[in-house]
Design an enzyme around this catalytic site. Structure first.
Site, PDB file in Angstrom:
ATOM      1  N   SER A   1       0.821  -1.211   0.000  1.00 52.65           N
ATOM      2  CA  SER A   1       0.000   0.000   0.000  1.00 52.65           C
ATOM      3  C   SER A   1       0.854   1.260   0.000  1.00 52.65           C
ATOM      4  O   SER A   1       1.995   1.257   0.465  1.00 52.65           O
ATOM      5  CB  SER A   1      -0.898   0.037   1.235  1.00 52.65           C
ATOM      6  OG  SER A   1      -1.751  -1.071   1.275  1.00 52.65           O
TER       7      SER A   1
HETATM    8  N1  SAH Z   1      -0.010  -5.644   4.051  1.00 56.70           N
HETATM    9  C1  SAH Z   1       0.750  -5.823   2.817  1.00 56.70           C
HETATM   10  C2  SAH Z   1      -0.079  -5.499   1.598  1.00 56.70           C
HETATM   11  C3  SAH Z   1      -0.646  -6.728   1.093  1.00 56.70           C
HETATM   12  S1  SAH Z   1      -1.516  -6.740  -0.437  1.00 56.70           S
HETATM   13  C4  SAH Z   1       2.024  -5.050   2.810  1.00 56.70           C
HETATM   14  O1  SAH Z   1       2.280  -4.271   3.757  1.00 56.70           O
HETATM   15  O2  SAH Z   1       2.799  -5.233   1.883  1.00 56.70           O
HETATM   16  C5  SAH Z   1      -2.771  -7.892   0.015  1.00 56.70           C
HETATM   17  C6  SAH Z   1      -2.313  -9.280   0.342  1.00 56.70           C
HETATM   18  O3  SAH Z   1      -3.449 -10.022   0.742  1.00 56.70           O
HETATM   19  C7  SAH Z   1      -1.701 -10.035  -0.829  1.00 56.70           C
HETATM   20  O4  SAH Z   1      -0.415 -10.469  -0.477  1.00 56.70           O
HETATM   21  C8  SAH Z   1      -2.661 -11.214  -1.030  1.00 56.70           C
HETATM   22  O5  SAH Z   1      -2.006 -12.401  -1.421  1.00 56.70           O
HETATM   23  C9  SAH Z   1      -3.267 -11.356   0.348  1.00 56.70           C
HETATM   24  N2  SAH Z   1      -4.554 -12.042   0.422  1.00 56.70           N
HETATM   25  C10 SAH Z   1      -5.625 -11.959  -0.399  1.00 56.70           C
HETATM   26  N3  SAH Z   1      -6.626 -12.764   0.037  1.00 56.70           N
HETATM   27  C11 SAH Z   1      -6.182 -13.352   1.179  1.00 56.70           C
HETATM   28  C12 SAH Z   1      -6.753 -14.289   2.112  1.00 56.70           C
HETATM   29  N4  SAH Z   1      -7.986 -14.771   1.990  1.00 56.70           N
HETATM   30  N5  SAH Z   1      -5.987 -14.671   3.163  1.00 56.70           N
HETATM   31  C13 SAH Z   1      -4.732 -14.210   3.329  1.00 56.70           C
HETATM   32  N6  SAH Z   1      -4.140 -13.327   2.485  1.00 56.70           N
HETATM   33  C14 SAH Z   1      -4.859 -12.908   1.425  1.00 56.70           C
END
Ligand code: SAH
Length: 213
Positions: A61
């Site tokens: 993000s």
């Molecule tokens: N918090 C992260 C941003 C992550 S982007 C950072 O600081 O970089 C969103 C993430 O959610 C992705 O890595 C994706 O794989 C994950 N995601 C999507 N659906 C999910 C689920 N049901 N359970 C766990 N992770 C999930």
């Protein structure tokens, strides 16, 4: 490259003028080496005012969005926090600067492994990451003082509200596949309250209580 100066400028130009005022949050953003959580070829852009790709079609993000979510989590030292969507591990590092212990569920194994090694390299040990469907939470470790979901949900997953302590906060983008509203839920003995914070755009939360594959 002077990453310390880049971080200082990020805090002064992107966070403070937009209403990030909690000193604990600002200090965490001054400290955490964001450039260690992104692909090395993007280091120059590590502290820029936008999201960045981290592989597997996922993104880290924009700093302001991560700060806003952290501020609404209202973290206190000693808090036990659950994150859904570890991605790069950066948001978890920010949380670990303030809270006591944090857990994260990530559905993509390579990202979970990358996040874990970046966090260790940056010196964090008070966390656990597991690979799985975070829409179901991480029940064995709960209940939590706060839960942060960093992917977009069609509606708030019941499992997450269940795993929140009374007095706990849940910050989650809720809405359509392509745009959502960042929403704060608070769980009290008398019920759950909801506050809509602002519009936002996140990658989809894919799982049993999220979007389909
Ligand atoms: N918090 C992260 C941003 C992550 S982007 C950072 O600081 O970089 C969103 C993430 O959610 C992705 O890595 C994706 O794989 C994950 N995601 C999507 N659906 C999910 C689920 N049901 N359970 C766990 N992770 C999930």
């Amino acid at each position: 490259m002077d990453f310390d100066a880049m971080r200082e400028r990020m805090v002064a130009e992107q966070l403070m003028p937009r209403g990030i005022t909690d000193p604990k949050v600002l200090d965490a953003f001054r400290k955490v080496p964001r450039h260690l959580f992104i692909p090395p070829e993007l280091s120059l852009n590590a502290y820029a005012d936008y999201p960045l790709p981290i592989g597997e079609s996922q993104t880290i993000s924009q700093p302001y969005m991560a700060a806003l979510m952290t501020q609404y989590l209202d973290l206190a030292p000693g808090d036990k926090i659950l994150e859904i969507g570890a991605g790069s591990g950066y948001q978890l590092a920010i949380i670990l600067e303030i809270a006591g212990m944090a857990y994260s569920v990530e559905r993509i194994q390579s990202l979970a492994e990358g996040a874990s090694s970046a966090l260790k390299r940056a010196g964090y040990n008070n966390f656990r990451i597991k690979v799985g469907d975070g829409t179901l939470g991480w029940e064995e470790e709960g209940p939590y003082d706060g839960i942060i979901v960093t992917a977009a949900a069609p509606k708030v997953p019941d499992s997450l509200l269940m795993q929140l302590k009374y007095g706990g906060r849940l910050v989650i983008p809720v809405g359509g596949r392509f745009s959502q509203i960042l929403t704060l839920f608070r769980k009290e003995k008398t019920g759950v309250t909801l506050k809509e914070i602002c519009g936002c755009v996140f990658v989809p939360l894919v799982g049993r209580q999220g979007w389909g594959e």
